[in-house]
Design a protein around this motif. Structure first.
Motif, PDB file in Angstrom:
ATOM      1  N   GLN A 101       4.203  -2.882  -1.437  1.00 27.97           N
ATOM      2  CA  GLN A 101       2.733  -3.319  -1.535  1.00 27.97           C
ATOM      3  C   GLN A 101       2.678  -4.794  -1.351  1.00 27.97           C
ATOM      4  O   GLN A 101       3.401  -5.814  -1.715  1.00 27.97           O
ATOM      5  CB  GLN A 101       2.441  -3.118  -3.230  1.00 27.97           C
ATOM      6  CG  GLN A 101       0.995  -3.239  -3.707  1.00 27.97           C
ATOM      7  CD  GLN A 101       0.350  -2.852  -4.680  1.00 27.97           C
ATOM      8  OE1 GLN A 101       0.344  -3.598  -5.718  1.00 27.97           O
ATOM      9  NE2 GLN A 101       0.082  -1.554  -4.914  1.00 27.97           N
ATOM     10  N   THR A 163      -8.807  -1.599  -3.688  1.00 22.28           N
ATOM     11  CA  THR A 163      -7.288  -0.597  -3.226  1.00 22.28           C
ATOM     12  C   THR A 163      -7.391  -0.479  -1.798  1.00 22.28           C
ATOM     13  O   THR A 163      -8.591   0.513  -1.479  1.00 22.28           O
ATOM     14  CB  THR A 163      -7.139   0.396  -4.178  1.00 22.28           C
ATOM     15  OG1 THR A 163      -7.261  -0.287  -5.655  1.00 22.28           O
ATOM     16  CG2 THR A 163      -5.693   1.143  -3.929  1.00 22.28           C
ATOM     17  N   SER A 183       0.904   0.261   0.541  1.00 23.14           N
ATOM     18  CA  SER A 183      -0.387  -0.141  -0.132  1.00 23.14           C
ATOM     19  C   SER A 183      -0.658  -1.456   0.063  1.00 23.14           C
ATOM     20  O   SER A 183       0.029  -2.352   0.088  1.00 23.14           O
ATOM     21  CB  SER A 183      -0.364   0.074  -1.526  1.00 23.14           C
ATOM     22  OG  SER A 183       0.741  -0.237  -2.154  1.00 23.14           O
ATOM     23  N   THR A 199       0.117   1.637  -8.960  1.00 25.62           N
ATOM     24  CA  THR A 199      -0.271   2.572  -7.575  1.00 25.62           C
ATOM     25  C   THR A 199       0.549   3.457  -7.340  1.00 25.62           C
ATOM     26  O   THR A 199       1.743   3.370  -7.334  1.00 25.62           O
ATOM     27  CB  THR A 199      -0.035   1.380  -6.550  1.00 25.62           C
ATOM     28  OG1 THR A 199      -0.735   0.193  -6.730  1.00 25.62           O
ATOM     29  CG2 THR A 199      -0.539   2.054  -5.124  1.00 25.62           C
ATOM     30  N   ARG A 282      -4.050   3.074  -9.435  1.00 31.10           N
ATOM     31  CA  ARG A 282      -4.567   3.255  -8.162  1.00 31.10           C
ATOM     32  C   ARG A 282      -4.017   4.224  -7.319  1.00 31.10           C
ATOM     33  O   ARG A 282      -3.082   4.321  -7.074  1.00 31.10           O
ATOM     34  CB  ARG A 282      -4.372   1.768  -7.605  1.00 31.10           C
ATOM     35  CG  ARG A 282      -4.984   0.786  -8.174  1.00 31.10           C
ATOM     36  CD  ARG A 282      -4.560  -0.670  -7.494  1.00 31.10           C
ATOM     37  NE  ARG A 282      -4.776  -1.862  -8.350  1.00 31.10           N
ATOM     38  CZ  ARG A 282      -5.838  -2.346  -8.263  1.00 31.10           C
ATOM     39  NH1 ARG A 282      -6.673  -2.195  -7.163  1.00 31.10           N
ATOM     40  NH2 ARG A 282      -6.046  -3.606  -8.818  1.00 31.10           N
TER      41      ARG A 282
END
Length: 538
Positions: A101, A163, A183, A199, A282
């Motif tokens: 991420q 997001t 992500s 997430t 998320r």
């Protein structure tokens, strides 16, 4: 468009084999090098300084959360352990699925260097994030794909919090399917604190990867299609098709292993919470299928969709959230019901039982709740939240109006997914000038197939559904999941010059034609197409 391997259109004998296989699950929850921690809040995770980027990760997991503003993502092969019995030869960014991420601050300029160690060219597309056109990562449209053993640096300012996710856009139906995604979270300039911020990236996998070699034939699943004369003109010779089994029916029978952050079934890492915590989840759908999710034991709010806030979201409970391919939803709930619960898929898909995220209160000794029985309604996001002043209305004047009829047809005896009866590159583009206000009507005329339509470089506001004005919060999205028979009117301002894709994010549908473009008058790309690279923009 260069048509290549894109989706598993299986022969009946193969389908029979699929039906004999079930999604693999196991009671062993041991983690491996691809394990992902869903328990650590980015704000409280242990910070480890690396150069030129920071890595934030909990000690019990190898999941990376990279912070700062300079990053390197290396595309390479690695083994993905979905559970202790199921391994996949995956294509990855930095060795994991999902890739790390990237967690950045709104208003900063970031630099991401893509290094390609795969045997094919790759790119990175920043899904949903408005970037300059030359940073959008579309081979042959905004850049040449990055050849093996070469690199490319993306640099842009992240202006809009929310997001998002990133993935390859080179032969994307194959490369994203093999794991090339991760992500991206843009933290707002004014913090929105949560005690836990996690997430969850959803995906699907085939039990038998050998079926992937049947990609791209365009056959109606090996079964004859009855056709009639078509009214489509130009481009390809289209004919309507009555399929014994539609794409939407076939795909869940082939993709029977569902994953969350690269794990499936009992190998999915539980989400650990403390009583009283405010938890933000998320959700990102990186796969082909719709996923209907149930959060047990708690009411929740949908605070954002596709990164954009919902106005005054109400608490809901006992309802399913349906997330389509490419969409994102941010949920918030208060951990006020101690015990062990599930965030679970509630659908008839064979892989549904493998998408289960345990939610475990620290210190709780109760057993995990079982999957709840009975039908549950699905949240209608067009009626959710509170109405407020917005940028666009149905009644105002628009400079450009455009209709996209989305359909499943045949082209030269093979399956095709069309826009206004044509397949890319024969779909006429939506030509605009900077500053134009644009209204688009999208109608799904496919009998059974779902089309999540994604616009690059812009957000659009959803104005109506099936002829009825939106009654909930102003709904701003970049990916809109359109079910068979549904129609939507959306609007956007042409405020980001370039050549932009507007396509179905069921990537197999895009690869077989369901792609249009938004093209700005007078815009000229700043690169020269290299015909030796093998650019595949779908």
């Amino acid at each position: 468009m260069n048509k290549r391997k894109i989706r598993p259109w299986a022969y009946p004998i193969v389908l029979g084999g699929v039906l004999l296989l079930s999604a693999c699950s196991t009671d062993n929850t041991s983690m491996d090098h691809n394990g992902h921690n869903m328990n650590s809040s980015p704000e409280t995770a242990t910070q480890t300084q690396t150069q030129p980027q920071q890595m934030s990760a909990a000690s019990d997991s190898s999941m990376e959360v990279l912070t700062g503003n300079t990053f390197t993502l290396t595309a390479k092969e690695n083994m993905l352990h979905l559970d202790d019995k199921t391994m996949k030869n995956a294509w990855t960014y930095n060795g994991t699925v999902p890739g790390p991420q990237l967690r950045v601050k709104q208003g900063e300029t970031i630099s991401v260097t893509l290094k390609n160690e795969l045997p094919e060219p790759v790119t990175i597309h920043w899904h949903g994030l408005p970037v300059p056109n030359n940073m959008d990562g579309i081979p042959g449209v905004t850049q040449n794909a990055v050849r093996p053993n070469e690199s490319f640096t993306y640099k842009f300012k992240v202006d809009v919090a929310g997001t998002y996710w990133y993935h390859s856009h080179q032969n994307s139906a194959k490369q994203v399917d093999k794991g090339l995604y991760g992500s991206l979270v843009v933290e707002p300039a004014t913090p929105e604190p949560a005690d836990k911020d996690v997430t969850l990236v959803l995906d699907e996998w085939m039990q038998d990867d050998s079926m992937a070699e049947m990609h791209g034939s365009g056959m109606s699943h090996g079964m004859p299609a009855s056709t009639s004369n078509s009214s489509a003109s130009g481009g390809h010779n289209m004919a309507s098709m009555e399929m014994p089994m539609s794409d939407s029916e076939m795909m869940p029978l082939m993709y029977t292993i569902f994953s969350v952050n690269g794990k499936t079934g009992p190998a999915i890492q539980p989400l650990s919470v403390k009583e009283g915590e405010k938890v933000r989840i998320r959700l990102i759908n990186a796969g082909y299928l719709n996923h209907k999710l149930n959060l047990q034991g708690h009411e929740f709010k949908i605070v954002a969709t596709d990164g954009q806030p919902i106005n005054n979201p109400p608490l809901v409970g006992g309802q399913l959230l349906n997330i389509g391919p490419g969409e994102r939803y941010d949920l918030e709930f208060v951990a006020n019901n101690p015990g062990k619960w599930l965030l679970e898929e509630r659908s008839t898909n064979p892989g549904a039982k493998s998408l289960i995220v345990p939610i475990v209160y620290e210190g709780s000794e109760t057993k995990t709740a079982k999957s709840e029985a009975g039908d549950m309604p699905t949240i209608d996001i067009t009626k959710y939240g509170e109405a407020a002043k917005s940028n666009f209305t149905l009644e105002q004047k628009y400079d450009i109006t455009y209709q996209m009829d989305l359909n499943t047809e045949t082209a030269d005896g093979k399956m095709a997914f069309t826009i206004n009866g044509k397949t890319f590159p024969d779909v006429p583009p939506l030509n605009v000038k900077k500053g134009n206000l644009v209204k688009v009507t999208m109608v799904n005329k496919s009998p059974k197939d779902i089309h999540p339509m994604h616009l690059h470089g812009h957000f659009f506001q959803v104005l109506s559904k099936n002829g009825q004005p939106i009654t909930g919060s102003p709904l701003v999205k970049d990916t809109l999941n359109i079910l068979p028979g549904e129609s939507y009117v959306v609007a956007f301002e042409a405020d980001n010059p370039g050549d932009w894709m507007f396509h179905c994010h069921d990537l197999g549908h895009a690869a077989q034609g369901m792609v249009s473009e938004v093209k700005y008058e007078g815009f000229k790309p700043d690169f020269v197409v290299d015909p030796t690279v093998g650019n595949m923009p779908e």
